[in-house]
Design a protein around this motif. Structure first.
Motif, short mmCIF file in Angstrom:
data_model
loop_
_atom_site.label_atom_id
_atom_site.label_comp_id
_atom_site.label_asym_id
_atom_site.label_seq_id
_atom_site.Cartn_x
_atom_site.Cartn_y
_atom_site.Cartn_z
N UNK A 133 22.52 -19.34 32.38
CA UNK A 133 22.45 -18.36 33.47
C UNK A 133 22.40 -19.05 34.83
N UNK A 134 21.65 -20.14 34.94
CA UNK A 134 21.59 -20.87 36.20
C UNK A 134 22.94 -21.50 36.56
N UNK A 135 23.62 -22.02 35.56
CA UNK A 135 24.94 -22.62 35.82
C UNK A 135 25.95 -21.56 36.25
N UNK A 136 25.94 -20.40 35.60
CA UNK A 136 26.86 -19.32 35.97
C UNK A 136 26.55 -18.83 37.38
N UNK A 137 25.27 -18.72 37.71
CA UNK A 137 24.89 -18.28 39.05
C UNK A 137 25.32 -19.30 40.10
N UNK A 138 25.19 -20.59 39.80
CA UNK A 138 25.62 -21.62 40.74
C UNK A 138 27.13 -21.59 40.94
N UNK A 139 27.87 -21.39 39.87
CA UNK A 139 29.33 -21.33 39.97
C UNK A 139 29.75 -20.10 40.78
N UNK A 140 29.12 -18.95 40.51
CA UNK A 140 29.51 -17.75 41.26
C UNK A 140 29.14 -17.87 42.74
N UNK A 141 28.01 -18.51 43.04
CA UNK A 141 27.62 -18.71 44.44
C UNK A 141 28.62 -19.63 45.14
N UNK A 142 29.07 -20.67 44.45
CA UNK A 142 30.06 -21.58 45.04
C UNK A 142 31.38 -20.85 45.27
#
Length: 191
Positions: A133-142
């Motif tokens: 979930x943290x990785x997906x959130x970081x990718x979507x924020x980028x």
């Protein structure tokens, strides 16, 4: 002094970061244990002495809960270091194995081998779910930053390392890591 300026940044020794990590989990255990035992003391005390019963429950039980949190943090860090050094790399799977082992130890203390197996699976899947979930959130924020035309966050560059890698918390305190603030976010870049 907030979380933006930790005190161990001025020291080159990573032991201060480890002590900060254990102390932070101890404080979380103390806060959570205080809240839980305060409510239990309030509900379990007789009508005329609820506040005194709640305070007494916190005084007796919260330090024990905080000590357990600190001890599990030390065991988790030791397992993460052992798995990282044994496999020669530090990745999400090393940390998942360390979390699963720590949760299995907790289950073994509570109810034996069947509980240890359940806690191991629960700990590993819980950690991997949170990491995903943290990785997906970081990718979507980028992606949002790129689509808005804002500054692109710097990419974390890693230099080749022939030997076994240190655990993630150890590497974040390395003198080769620099902090760079972009907007309100802080990125760690290895040089």
């Amino acid at each position: 002094m907030g979380r933006d300026t930790p005190t161990y940044d001025t020291y080159p020794d990573p032991v201060y970061g480890f002590v900060d990590f254990v102390g932070e989990l101890f404080a979380w255990g103390l806060a959570g244990g205080s809240a839980v035992h305060y409510i239990k003391g309030l509900r379990g005390s007789p009508s005329g002495a609820r506040l005194a019963g709640a305070v007494n429950a916190v005084r007796q039980n919260a330090p024990r809960v905080a000590g357990k949190f600190g001890a599990y943090c030390v065991f988790l860090s030791a397992m993460e270091s052992a798995v990282s050094f044994a496999s020669g790399r530090d990745d999400t799977w090393s940390t998942a194995v360390a979390v699963a082992t720590t949760c299995g130890l907790h289950g073994m203390r509570r109810a034996g081998a069947p509980a240890a197996a359940r806690y191991t699976v629960l700990g590993a899947t819980g950690y991997l779910g949170i990491a995903y979930a943290l990785r997906v959130s970081e990718i979507s924020r980028t992606k949002e930053e790129v689509n808005r035309g804002g500054p692109v966050p710097p990419v974390v560059c890693r230099r080749p390392d022939p030997g076994p890698r240190q655990p993630r918390w150890f590497r974040m305190m390395s003198p080769f890591i620099t902090k760079e603030k972009v907007g309100k976010d802080t990125y760690y870049i290895e040089v």
